[in-house]
Design an enzyme around this catalytic site. Structure first.
Site, PDB file in Angstrom:
ATOM      1  N   CYS A  87      12.044 -31.381 -30.938  1.00  0.00           N
ATOM      2  CA  CYS A  87      12.749 -31.483 -29.553  1.00  0.00           C
ATOM      3  C   CYS A  87      12.420 -32.937 -29.245  1.00  0.00           C
ATOM      4  O   CYS A  87      11.399 -33.671 -29.165  1.00  0.00           O
ATOM      5  CB  CYS A  87      12.017 -30.454 -28.767  1.00  0.00           C
ATOM      6  SG  CYS A  87      12.423 -30.962 -26.862  1.00  0.00           S
ATOM      7  N   CYS A 142       0.703  -1.258   0.102  1.00  0.00           N
ATOM      8  CA  CYS A 142       0.148   0.134  -0.063  1.00  0.00           C
ATOM      9  C   CYS A 142       0.703   1.092   0.040  1.00  0.00           C
ATOM     10  O   CYS A 142       2.013   1.221  -0.354  1.00  0.00           O
ATOM     11  CB  CYS A 142      -0.825  -0.047   1.407  1.00  0.00           C
ATOM     12  SG  CYS A 142      -0.593  -1.407   2.388  1.00  0.00           S
ATOM     13  N   GLU A 144      11.626 -13.370 -22.942  1.00  0.00           N
ATOM     14  CA  GLU A 144      12.240 -12.132 -22.507  1.00  0.00           C
ATOM     15  C   GLU A 144      13.232 -11.429 -23.322  1.00  0.00           C
ATOM     16  O   GLU A 144      14.132 -10.644 -22.952  1.00  0.00           O
ATOM     17  CB  GLU A 144      12.629 -12.263 -20.944  1.00  0.00           C
ATOM     18  CG  GLU A 144      13.713 -13.100 -20.389  1.00  0.00           C
ATOM     19  CD  GLU A 144      14.195 -12.470 -19.333  1.00  0.00           C
ATOM     20  OE1 GLU A 144      13.985 -11.532 -18.965  1.00  0.00           O
ATOM     21  OE2 GLU A 144      14.503 -13.772 -18.542  1.00  0.00           O
ATOM     22  N   ASN A 191       3.817  -0.753   4.934  1.00  0.00           N
ATOM     23  CA  ASN A 191       3.903  -1.067   3.449  1.00  0.00           C
ATOM     24  C   ASN A 191       4.953  -1.961   3.354  1.00  0.00           C
ATOM     25  O   ASN A 191       6.130  -1.844   3.219  1.00  0.00           O
ATOM     26  CB  ASN A 191       4.088   0.444   2.625  1.00  0.00           C
ATOM     27  CG  ASN A 191       4.277  -0.021   1.268  1.00  0.00           C
ATOM     28  OD1 ASN A 191       3.910  -1.105   0.697  1.00  0.00           O
ATOM     29  ND2 ASN A 191       4.671   0.948   0.660  1.00  0.00           N
ATOM     30  N   GLY A 192       4.074  -3.193   2.840  1.00  0.00           N
ATOM     31  CA  GLY A 192       5.019  -4.375   2.828  1.00  0.00           C
ATOM     32  C   GLY A 192       4.698  -5.568   3.030  1.00  0.00           C
ATOM     33  O   GLY A 192       3.545  -5.944   3.126  1.00  0.00           O
ATOM     34  N   LYS A 205      11.338 -22.349 -12.495  1.00  0.00           N
ATOM     35  CA  LYS A 205      12.219 -21.615 -11.631  1.00  0.00           C
ATOM     36  C   LYS A 205      11.476 -20.424 -10.938  1.00  0.00           C
ATOM     37  O   LYS A 205      12.131 -19.343 -11.016  1.00  0.00           O
ATOM     38  CB  LYS A 205      13.619 -21.456 -12.047  1.00  0.00           C
ATOM     39  CG  LYS A 205      13.570 -20.726 -13.235  1.00  0.00           C
ATOM     40  CD  LYS A 205      14.870 -20.551 -13.970  1.00  0.00           C
ATOM     41  CE  LYS A 205      14.790 -19.979 -15.330  1.00  0.00           C
ATOM     42  NZ  LYS A 205      16.077 -19.290 -15.969  1.00  0.00           N
ATOM     43  N   GLN A 246       8.444 -18.054 -13.418  1.00  0.00           N
ATOM     44  CA  GLN A 246       8.513 -19.042 -14.351  1.00  0.00           C
ATOM     45  C   GLN A 246       8.379 -20.503 -13.712  1.00  0.00           C
ATOM     46  O   GLN A 246       8.941 -20.657 -12.676  1.00  0.00           O
ATOM     47  CB  GLN A 246       9.666 -18.882 -15.012  1.00  0.00           C
ATOM     48  CG  GLN A 246       9.993 -19.803 -16.122  1.00  0.00           C
ATOM     49  CD  GLN A 246      11.407 -19.778 -16.781  1.00  0.00           C
ATOM     50  OE1 GLN A 246      11.876 -18.631 -16.747  1.00  0.00           O
ATOM     51  NE2 GLN A 246      12.030 -20.767 -17.632  1.00  0.00           N
ATOM     52  N   PHE A 254      -3.996  -1.798  -0.370  1.00  0.00           N
ATOM     53  CA  PHE A 254      -3.854  -2.501  -1.326  1.00  0.00           C
ATOM     54  C   PHE A 254      -3.980  -4.185  -0.849  1.00  0.00           C
ATOM     55  O   PHE A 254      -3.073  -4.536  -0.961  1.00  0.00           O
ATOM     56  CB  PHE A 254      -3.392  -2.331  -2.520  1.00  0.00           C
ATOM     57  CG  PHE A 254      -3.305  -2.654  -3.802  1.00  0.00           C
ATOM     58  CD1 PHE A 254      -4.138  -4.059  -4.091  1.00  0.00           C
ATOM     59  CD2 PHE A 254      -3.106  -2.148  -4.867  1.00  0.00           C
ATOM     60  CE1 PHE A 254      -4.213  -4.558  -5.293  1.00  0.00           C
ATOM     61  CE2 PHE A 254      -3.420  -2.483  -6.402  1.00  0.00           C
ATOM     62  CZ  PHE A 254      -4.000  -3.890  -6.389  1.00  0.00           C
ATOM     63  N   CYS A 256      19.719 -27.856 -23.052  1.00  0.00           N
ATOM     64  CA  CYS A 256      19.319 -26.478 -23.390  1.00  0.00           C
ATOM     65  C   CYS A 256      20.426 -25.514 -23.032  1.00  0.00           C
ATOM     66  O   CYS A 256      20.906 -24.608 -23.666  1.00  0.00           O
ATOM     67  CB  CYS A 256      18.153 -25.842 -23.105  1.00  0.00           C
ATOM     68  SG  CYS A 256      16.647 -27.152 -23.650  1.00  0.00           S
ATOM     69  N   CYS A 269      22.163 -28.573 -28.448  1.00  0.00           N
ATOM     70  CA  CYS A 269      20.911 -29.177 -28.864  1.00  0.00           C
ATOM     71  C   CYS A 269      21.108 -29.881 -30.148  1.00  0.00           C
ATOM     72  O   CYS A 269      21.448 -29.005 -31.088  1.00  0.00           O
ATOM     73  CB  CYS A 269      19.744 -27.981 -28.806  1.00  0.00           C
ATOM     74  SG  CYS A 269      18.092 -28.826 -29.371  1.00  0.00           S
ATOM     75  N   GLN A 288      19.975 -16.386 -16.438  1.00  0.00           N
ATOM     76  CA  GLN A 288      21.305 -16.045 -16.807  1.00  0.00           C
ATOM     77  C   GLN A 288      21.401 -16.473 -18.242  1.00  0.00           C
ATOM     78  O   GLN A 288      21.277 -17.962 -18.540  1.00  0.00           O
ATOM     79  CB  GLN A 288      22.382 -16.751 -15.808  1.00  0.00           C
ATOM     80  CG  GLN A 288      23.701 -16.042 -16.234  1.00  0.00           C
ATOM     81  CD  GLN A 288      24.302 -15.667 -14.694  1.00  0.00           C
ATOM     82  OE1 GLN A 288      24.029 -16.398 -13.896  1.00  0.00           O
ATOM     83  NE2 GLN A 288      25.501 -15.398 -14.683  1.00  0.00           N
TER      84      GLN A 288
END
Lengths: 1511, 483
Positions: free
Chosen positions: A1131, A22, A915, A256-257, A966, A963, A236, A1137, A1142, A972
């Site tokens: 695949c 918040c 990404e 807040n946290g 992980k 994801q 919030f 990978c 590959c 990386q």
């Protein structure tokens, strides 16, 4: 809403998982001058923070807001007079704000109980006052649940000596009343709540929006209502259940946290209660129990603990320091006294860890503190007339520039205190120095605290195993060849956890036919949205594995005895360390060793009995003075099997908590069982203070001896192994955002899957386990199987370890859904275009009877009235709901990436960039009409290639919070995968590795996510904004928060999704199946009436039409395919990978291998069409004409009966199939779109003004006022430019905009080339986020008199993910300036901690001080720091950079930029430096990433890089 | 694995075969071995796949990636242990297996597969050379007695496993040497018999009792076995050969392959063979294009045949793999040429033999055949149609029938036991390999019909688990379940 109270636990929903965050702020007159103006200003702050809060399904009902002030004595005296209540002198009476049940009878009972306790506590009831409210001013939902609100007036009793004693009595009264009502059995007891009961402060709060507060609480508008301070908060929350009591402030704090370690903190506090003794309370002590009121939020729990520490005698600031210590462990510059203080207090209590900006007040002091990592914003302004304003944002109160004395921010771990009695601000250093010198802490530490490392070595007594004995033990503990090869060898070799790729497709432990270790039934929880994970490598300075174990003392005393404990550097210890611990026989440090074994022949009953004996032995040992208990399974033999170490640990831990003995001892586990990171993390998470994995250590030695680990000595290998184990724990902790092991210990950050309630409640109390499962009998059966393998099978028959088969498919090993049969069939079918072959494939996959691999395998469709197939919507419509997963170009080859895009575009589905950005050439169609443009543009924490142009070329923008493979971790991309092409698209340098941080540095909480959604919507108002979450317990409430944050789509990913590279621990043990997460999401969204406004998507090993049908029935309307789409493209699950090798050219950038890629768009198209066709068949069978009609229809699913599997038969899927009871008009699938509130945006004016420039490139110049509520300025304008003019934007300075005031968050986000902006004033967080071009100049108001370079001008996380442009700021920035910068050139006059973190390109010039950890993870670009005091080196993280000597061209560049800085901002710093260049120039330090320099130095420089280096 | 880029850097390499001219002069094996460093390099080509399709492609489930890596790293002892964990007799499969593993190798998708078979062979040969293959008698005996009928690869595998489980095992072989097809079916140039003998010797030292010239159902009545043993395992193979009942079949010089081949093996072993069927100086025609046919071919050429023709009824298979009929990782039905084909032959396909004609002495002189066209009937099944006018005749003095086997021989043991047969005439068993007669088990070709050595070994191992469970209530013998 049918109920006026939050719903009880139902289905997969548990109110426990609610989160909030918040806006927080306070205003105070330093001199203690009371006025009504302060109240008004407090409310004004609140109103200006409105956007940090949220509204649920009812736009008029917020999540709660409130204001805490000093006691308005004059006002109360006035209103009490009307009620014939005579108030004694100030300080002689207390006032309680009380929420009461609506029902008169119940309310009266509460009143009576209250009064009775006031009497019993010897205080005098003066009377009650109905607080005048205007119920019409709150939202309809709030009204429904509105309590009766009254004030109680209590005068000091005769036996109560003074105000302080009265305050304590009021505390006792409140705690007693709370308990009494809670246990009263009143139907509506939950409506009873006491926001405050004090003689010093009063708290007006409720389920209100900021502007409703003064209208609702008329008291607040009375001019006689005065205070010298006001602490305000706007909430919030992640769901919308009306909850008046959860509004902040609490009695002392507004937060807040999020407290990540709550479960552990509550348990530890509970465990300590038996040792509490305070002369201030005497016999009253027990009346306070439980200290942490059940059912409260994390903030409420924190408040409960804080008030206890304050009431028992510690100053408020001291108590706050104990609960939120600075990151002292690795802080070399910290004073010795302060370190001693923190180190000493770590023996008393663990920290409450998590992102936090906490405002606190007891009515005399008011202050704020920030968490150790500075993950929340806190900005303050001090005026010349004695006003201090602190808030989450700057600009919340209008203050004339000339009245400003200073502008600053709270720094990580720092405290800011205004003492009204002293009438001044007490700075962090002074304040803490005073507290730290209250006692001779260092001396006490020297006397009492024992460091393990300092203990003399003890001769080894542990047996050395021969080959046979070792093998027997390995078999008994279920070691596999994979454990040795994949898990332990990399740890022992490199000191790092092993990495793997692709997802996990093996059965859940409870569905496996193989005996599983108990560890495998637990899944790690992780932070997403409501708090950030941390980067344990780059932000190591806030992390610590150091901890103490031993016996605690009474929390309220401070003596040398309190730190008579053993201090360990790391929790996983070697044999020598254990020997030392075992030999301890001193006073208060006395070790007792207890075996954890059971007679294997006696099965589950024997196990249960052995556990109770074990617990009993622990109790006896403590009674006899033991303070360290070593639980050991060394003595296992043919008769006796080891009790699973986790079970033994948790059983003893919880037994001791229940008996109140837990804090009297430390637990040390000596076991042959634990060997991988998940094991160690679990043991610590359930209470272990230290672990000696003796068999793992022995095994590592043997691996070296056998030559299986080459080029390493046995001792070093063991050291590496332990290091990897310890680092691994750190990593698991940081996924949840927890920084210290002391807080992680016992925090139980896990969810159990497949353990029955009896087992969990008995031994893992408080752990979520939602589908029942096995109990002790099955655990014993699994142990017995391993034991038999070890002791009864002749070695000539099976002389080897089990092959495992978890990480690679093996015939004798674990079942995999992707196996030779299913892969071959799928590939044959899509290549041949044969639906018949596809059906053979899906039969293999769906063959649940043989292989219960997934939860959906346990479900079946209810028989329904079917319809003819031709009445079902066509496959060509259905495939529009299909998406391919986010796989970045970089993780997969260009060929494979574009293949997916073409395929999905052909069928009208959506592919996802991942990404790694996207090559703009793909925005143009191919000659044959194909499009290689990915419809979904991902925005992940690395922000690679995220420019305005990228964003406008999307149909959907996906924010990846986590994801599946992980969650809670960053990524990386190794340098060898980054060629020229990838580097160009990612705005980085070929050959230089790239890091994606674990968190989005602009999302540390739910309101931050809301802000990013807002930013992206501004960046492309035609795209849907999607938020990707990973399933875990509580994901439903997070999804509700996401819906309130105005996302258009929420994606619930299963834990089993693929990845290019992930630590094996995460791949296997973090997150849960999507079935659970999706069902929970659907239930919570429906319960909240939020489902109708957001689309739900799911992914994670979706392979067949049946999978899709089940996903739809559980609540998904869109479906993602990643691994399966790759398999269709060729695949074959090499799972390499991460190695770039590959062999089918998919997950590689090697040009030789890429040539081998044979996938075609038709293969993917065939796959998608087959899936849709198969789904249609099921739809026809179930009688659904459209997918929309089947979304959320769990009534069409049931659990398969007669599940014979020995473990799975204990499962109960009722909660997955739960359908919340809601009114008929509550939607169960998306029926409307979100209102993103762009209509009122400042940019609409900007766009109108700049129309000539956008249309005709005609120069435009204009001036606008700006305030903090004007967020994301210039972004929509930029989107218009990018849409029209592409990546190049407009010519420089075509548009000139001048702003005056305090700009809201994300000023200039994703700004396009061609815009030049000046801001006279200051800016909030995320300034220049993602800037892709143009120029921003910020300087203080010309009328301001403060020294700009000493004051804050822009907030935290400025220029995050910038890809281009220029920025000049006259003043300082907050934390993480230019984080992940990949292109902007910036000049600034001072930055906070973590400056230039993860930077990959661009240039940053700092003309002043930097905070700590500068350049952490910086792999490219260059920074110049003006280091006049020559202390910069100590602030720079040198793990990836070096401080290079300046060269001539550096000076040229610098001088030019500083000169321009002066011209733009009139900076005096710039002037001083330039005018004394001969002297000043030598103070510059050049920060150069090592790898980057190497690449630049190589002969084949790409010209782009060369140009940049020489800028 | 050890070397992650091995497959990119190292080409596939096999040892060269001895030159044809040289090898036709003797009966020794043709293939040499790679130097160990070369072989280790070949091991490094293995990619350590997440899904090792080879491991599925191998009927035994050999854990190929593991021992490829162990060889690469020079850990030969560990390699043979890992290899033995799924395969009792890698020295046999390493020589005579057609290596479906290599067809399933992931590298085979777009490259040359790993030399799995060669590595297998050299692991076991290395182990024998080092003396690691010593007897491992069971640590305790159960007292249960088991008779195994047939000493081919299935019978031997079952015997080895059951003996290690502690049972007392006796093997009954009707021939005069142990080994079944390994001994008398496969010519020495493919599998030298010392290779068989050394393994049998090891088993004998572990306690297995072998009886030769013991024809169960003839010399040893079934009742006697039932009496003496707690369980019986039938592993007698599928020895009933397919004959060719056409005009002229009765002529002299027309023989079943299995009448021809064993004689030469005996000869090589040093036995006297009366009236040996010999190809020397003759025009030889071999009917049947399979492994037995090519064994006849190699043997005929070594005996000095004047010419050799080999005819196959079925059409010529494609030269290479195609996506439609033989997609990876399946076993592809493609044209295969054995080493014997290198040694001289005329092959033809789609040939139907109509009749033989002979001279006055009743000796075969000519084969009369016709070309076929393969079409599909209405149900889609292949149908053969003779090509008008394509009839031909060819001179021959020796005709060898190598057209496969139709199942186990029924008279004698099978009939006496009364075990139920399946539709194809093989012995039918339940999931535990037990026949319709309690206590009687069957495996190998006798259960499965004619097949590969590698399948026979797998069957023997799996049947052993069934027998062990039957006798003991549970089994600790390792399984390698089919997916």
């Amino acid at each position: 809403m049918s109920s006026t109270r939050p719903p009880k636990r139902q289905g997969l929903y548990d109110p426990m998982h609610e989160h909030d965050a918040c806006g927080v702020g306070f205003v105070v007159n330093m001199k203690g001058v009371k006025s009504h103006t302060i109240i008004e200003q407090g409310l004004q702050i609140l109103a200006n923070l409105t956007h940090r809060g949220a509204c649920g399904c009812d736009p008029l009902t917020g999540d709660g807001a409130g204001i805490l002030s000093q006691m308005p004595d004059a006002f109360l005296r006035k209103v009490c007079a009307d009620l014939d209540i005579t108030l004694p002198a100030p300080g002689e009476y207390g006032v309680g704000m009380v929420f009461l049940p609506e029902r008169v009878d119940e309310r009266n009972e509460c009143l009576e109980m209250f009064e009775k306790i006031v009497r019993e506590e010897g205080q005098r009831l003066l009377g009650w006052r109905r607080v005048p409210i205007d119920a019409s001013k709150c939202g309809p939902l709030a009204r429904e649940s509105m309590p009766e609100i009254r004030q109680i007036f209590i005068a000091r009793g005769r036996t109560t000596p003074d105000t302080a004693a009265l305050e304590r009595k009021l505390y006792v009264i409140r705690k007693r009343v709370e308990s009494l009502v809670r246990e009263s059995g009143l139907r509506d007891s939950e409506s009873f709540y006491v926001p405050s009961l004090s003689s010093r402060t009063i708290n007006y709060k409720g389920l209100l929006l900021p502007d409703q507060i003064p209208q609702f609480y008329k008291d607040l508008t009375d001019p006689d209502f005065t205070s010298a301070l006001a602490l305000v908060h706007q909430r919030f929350s992640t769901n919308t259940f009306p909850s008046w009591d959860r509004a902040h402030p609490y009695r002392y704090v507004a937060h807040n946290g999020e407290i990540n370690t709550l479960r552990g903190n509550v348990n530890w506090m509970h465990a300590r209660e038996s040792m509490f003794a305070s002369p201030l309370f005497g016999d009253d002590m027990e009346k306070l129990f439980p200290i942490i009121a059940p059912g409260g939020s994390d903030s409420a729990g924190f408040d409960n603990a804080l008030e206890l520490l304050v009431h028992t005698g510690r100053p408020l600031s001291h108590a706050v320091m104990m609960m939120i210590p600075e990151a002292w462990q690795r802080h070399e510059e910290m004073s010795a006294e302060k370190r001693a203080f923190y180190r000493y207090h770590a023996c008393l209590t663990e920290a409450w860890d998590g992102p936090a900006s906490i405002g606190f007040s007891d009515g005399t002091v008011i202050g704020a503190v920030l968490d150790r990592n500075g993950l929340r914003p806190s900005r303050y302004v001090v005026t010349k007339d004695g006003l201090v304003v602190m808030a989450s944002e700057v600009g919340v109160l209008d203050i004339a520039p000339e009245n400003v004395l200073a502008k600053g921010r709270l720094q990580p771990g720092r405290m800011f205190l205004v003492d009204l009695e002293q009438g001044r601000i007490i700075a962090d250093e002074e304040l803490k120095a005073a507290i730290a010198s209250r006692q001779p802490y260092q001396q006490w530490l020297d006397e009492s605290l024992i460091r393990l490392d300092d203990l003399p070595a003890v001769p080894a007594t542990a047996p050395v195993y021969d080959e046979g004995e070792r093998l027997t033990r390995q078999q008994a503990f279920g070691y596999t060849t994979e454990d040795l090869r994949f898990l332990m060898s990399p740890m022992a070799l490199n000191g790092q956890e092993a990495v793997g790729s692709m997802g996990t497709d093996t059965p859940l432990a409870v569905l496996s036919n193989k005996p599983q270790l108990l560890f495998n039934y637990f899944k790690q929880l992780f932070a997403q949205v409501t708090n950030p994970p941390i980067d344990p490598i780059r932000e190591e300075l806030v992390m610590s594995l150091k901890a103490t174990i031993g016996c605690e003392e009474n929390l309220f005393d401070e003596t040398a005895e309190h730190c008579r404990q053993l201090e360990l550097e790391d929790p996983v210890i070697d044999d020598a360390a254990l020997a030392k611990i075992k030999s301890l026989q001193r006073n208060k440090l006395k070790t007792v060793t207890i075996p954890m074994l059971y007679r294997v022949r006696d099965g589950g009953a024997g196990l249960e009995k052995a556990l109770s004996v074990l617990c009993w032995e622990a109790e006896v040992a403590i009674t006899n003075g033991a303070s360290l208990l070593v639980l050991t399974d060394r003595a296992m033999d043919e008769e006796n099997a080891p009790i699973p170490s986790l079970l033994a640990t948790a059983a003893v831990h919880h037994q001791l908590i229940r008996s109140g003995n837990r804090t009297r001892c430390g637990l040390v586990i000596e076991s042959g069982e634990p060997r991988e990171v998940q094991h160690f993390a679990l043991l610590v998470g359930y209470g272990a203070g230290a672990i000696n994995p003796y068999l793992a250590i022995d095994t590592v030695r043997q691996l070296v001896k056998d030559g299986l680990l080459k080029s390493v000595e046995a001792d070093d290998a063991v050291e590496h192994y332990l290091k990897a184990a310890n680092k691994g724990i750190l990593k698991v902790m940081t996924k949840m955002g927890i920084s210290t092991i002391q807080s992680y210990r016992g925090a139980q950050i896990f969810e159990a899957i497949g353990l029955n309630r009896e087992l969990v409640d008995g031994y893992f109390t408080g752990t979520a386990s939602r589908i029942e499962g096995i109990g002790l009998d099955a655990l014993a059966a699994e142990s017995a199987q391993r034991h038999a393998h070890a002791y009864t099978i002749a070695p000539e028959l099976d002389g080897d370890l089990d092959p495992g088969g978890q990480y690679q498919w093996r015939r004798r090993g674990e079942f995999h859904m992707y196996n030779p049969n299913s892969i071959a069939k799928l590939q044959h079918s899509v290549r041949a275009g044969s639906y018949k072959l596809f059906k053979q494939y899906s039969e293999i996959v769906n063959d649940e009877s043989r292989n219960l691999a997934t939860l959906r395998g346990l479900l079946k469709f209810r028989s329904s009235k079917s319809i003819p197939l031709d009445q079902v919507e066509p496959a060509s419509e259905i495939v529009k709901r299909f998406k391919t997963g986010a796989m970045s170009l970089g993780s997969i080859s260009r060929e494979a990436h574009e293949n997916l895009a073409i395929a999905m575009n052909r069928i009208g589905g959506k592919s996802n960039t991942g990404e790694g950005g996207e090559d703009p050439v793909r925005y143009e169609r191919d000659a044959n009409g194909d499009s290689r443009r990915s419809a979904i543009k991902q925005v992940a924490s690395g922000r690679f290639g995220v420019t305005s142009h990228y964003l406008v070329n999307s149909d959907e923008i996906q924010i990846k919070m986590a994801q599946g493979a992980k969650p809670g971790e960053g990524g990386q991309l190794p340098g060898h995968k980054i060629d020229q092409y990838i580097a160009k698209i990612r705005y980085s340098t070929p050959g230089v590795g790239l890091i994606s941080p674990p968190p989005h540095h602009d999302i540390y909480s739910i309101e931050d996510l809301s802000q990013l959604i807002h930013d992206l919507k501004n960046a492309n108002n035609q795209a849907r904004i999607s938020v990707k979450l990973v399933a875990e317990v509580g994901v439903g409430t997070v999804a509700a928060g996401v819906a309130k944050a105005k996302a258009d789509v929420v994606l619930i990913s299963g834990h089993d999704g693929g990845t290019g590279a992930s630590p094996l621990t995460s791949l296997k043990h973090a997150g849960i199946p999507w079935e659970l997460g999706l069902a929970e999401t659907q239930q919570v969204l429906v319960m909240n009436d939020l489902r109708g406004r957001i689309r739900v998507e799911t992914d994670g090993q979706l392979k067949t039409g049946r999978d899709i049908a089940i996903a739809a029935l559980l609540g998904a309307e869109e479906f993602g395919f990643a691994s399966s789409a790759l398999v269709a493209s060729g695949c074959i699950m090499m799972r390499v990978c991460h190695l770039n090798t590959c062999p089918v050219g998919i997950a590689t950038q090697d040009p030789v291998l890429r040539k081998k890629y044979e996938g075609k768009p038709e293969h993917v198209v065939n796959f998608m069409m087959f899936l849709a066709e198969e789904l249609r068949e099921i739809m026809a069978e179930l009688g659904f004409r459209t997918v929309d009609a089947m979304v959320g229809r769990v009534d069409k699913l049931e659990a398969r009966d007669a599940i014979e599997h020995w473990k799975a038969r204990g499962l109960d899927l009722t909660e997955i199939l739960h359908r919340p009871e809601v009114a008929d008009n509550v939607a169960i699938h998306a029926v409307m779109t979100q209102d993103h509130g762009l209509a009122g945006a400042l940019d609409n004016q900007l766009i109108a003004t700049c129309q000539p420039a956008i249309e005709h490139k005609t120069p435009v110049e204009a001036t606008f006022p700006i305030r903090n509520v004007n967020r994301t300025a210039c972004t929509m304008l930029s989107a218009e430019i990018s849409r029209r003019h592409g990546a190049a934007g407009l010519p420089p300075d075509t548009i000139k905009l001048n702003f005056n005031g305090s700009a809201g968050q994300s000023f200039g986000a994703f700004m396009a080339p061609g815009i030049a902006v000046t801001l006279e004033g200051d800016a909030n967080d995320y300034f220049g986020k993602g800037i892709s071009g143009g120029r921003i100049v910020v300087f203080p108001p010309k009328t301001a008199t403060f020294v700009p370079e000493d004051n804050m001008i822009v907030g935290n996380v400025s220029l995050y993910g910038a890809t281009g442009g220029e920025v000049f700021c006259r003043g300082q920035a907050g934390e993480r300036f230019a984080v992940r910068n990949s292109g902007v050139t910036a000049v600034i006059e001072g930055v906070g901690d973590h400056g230039c973190e993860y930077m990959t390109k661009g240039m940053v010039i700092v003309l002043g001080k930097t905070g700590r950890n500068f350049a952490a993870g910086m792999s490219g670009g260059v920074a110049y720091v003006y280091d006049a005091d020559a202390d910069f080196a100590g602030h720079c993280n040198m793990s990836m950079v070096e401080l290079d000597p300046m060269e001539e061209r550096d000076f040229t560049t610098l001088k030019d930029l500083i000169h321009r800085h002066y011209e733009y901002t009139e900076s005096r710093v710039a002037w001083r430096i330039l005018s004394g260049w001969k002297d000043t120039a030598r103070h510059f330090v050049k920060v150069m990433p090592v790898e980057y320099r190497k690449v630049l130095a190589t002969a084949h420089l790409d010209s782009e890089a060369e140009r940049l280096a020489s800028v | 694995m050890g070397k992650i880029t091995g497959f990119l850097e190292i080409p596939r390499e096999l040892p060269t075969r001895r030159p044809v001219g040289e090898r036709l002069k003797d009966w020794r094996e043709l293939e040499g071995k790679l130097p160990e460093d070369k072989l280790q390099e070949q091991g490094a080509r293995c990619m350590d796949c997440g899904i090792p399709f080879c491991h599925k492609g191998c009927p035994l489930g050999n854990i190929i990636p593991d021992w490829n890596d162990l060889v690469y790293r020079g850990r030969w002892k560990d390699a043979i242990d890992r290899l033995h964990s799924t395969n009792n007799f890698p020295e046999f499969t390493g020589r005579v297996c057609p290596a479906p593993c290599e067809e399933a190798c992931v590298l085979r998708i777009n490259d040359d597969p790993v030399t799995i078979k060669q590595i297998e062979k050299q692991i076991i040969d290395h182990a024998f050379k080092e003396g690691w293959i010593a007897p491992v008698p069971p640590s305790k005996r159960t007292g249960k007695r088991i008779a195994i009928v047939g000493s081919g690869p299935a019978g031997l595998a079952a015997a080895a496993q059951l003996n290690r489980a502690g049972h007392t095992v006796e093997v009954f072989e009707r021939a005069d040497r142990i080994g079944g097809l390994l001994m008398y079916g496969i010519p020495d140039f493919k599998l030298e018999k010392s290779i068989v003998d050394r393994r049998v010797a090891q088993m004998r030292d572990e306690g297995v009792l072998f009886h030769v010239n013991a024809n169960v159902g003839v010399t040893h009545p079934v009742a006697e076995l039932r009496e003496r043993f707690d369980a019986i395992v039938l592993a007698g193979g599928a020895t009933a050969a397919r004959d060719l009942p056409i005009p002229g079949r009765e002529l002299k010089g027309i023989h079943l392959a299995m009448d021809f081949l064993p004689q030469q093996n005996k000869k090589v072993a040093g036995d006297d063979v009366q009236d040996q069927i010999l190809a020397g100086g003759k025009n030889v025609v071999i009917l049947g294009g399979g492994d037995t046919g090519s064994d006849c071919l190699g043997t005929s050429n070594r005996q000095g045949a004047k010419s050799v023709h080999q005819f196959e009824l079925l059409p010529k298979p494609p030269d290479g793999r195609t996506e439609e009929i033989a997609p990876w990782p399946n076993w592809p039905m493609i044209l295969r040429s054995s080493s014997s084909h290198e040694e001289g032959v005329i092959r033809d396909w789609s040939i139907n033999t109509k009749r033989f004609s002979g001279d006055a002495g009743g000796n075969v002189k000519k084969l009369h055949g016709i070309k076929l066209e393969w079409q599909k009937d209405e149900t889609g099944r292949p149908k053969m149609v003779e090509t008008p006018g394509s009839d031909f005749e060819i001179d021959c003095e020796l005709v060898l029938l190598a057209m496969g086997f139709v199942g186990p021989e029924k008279p004698g043991m099978i009939e006496q036991l009364g075990v139920k047969l399946d539709a194809r005439g093989n012995v039918e068993v339940a999931a535990d390999y037990q026949t319709s007669v309690p206590g009687v088990f069957a495996c190998g070709d006798m259960r499965r019909g004619q097949s590969l050595v590698v399948w026979a070994i797998w069957e023997g191992r799996e049947a052993a688990r069934g027998v062990d469970t039957y006798l003991m209530g549970e089994t600790s013998l390792p399984a390698s379940p089919e997916l």
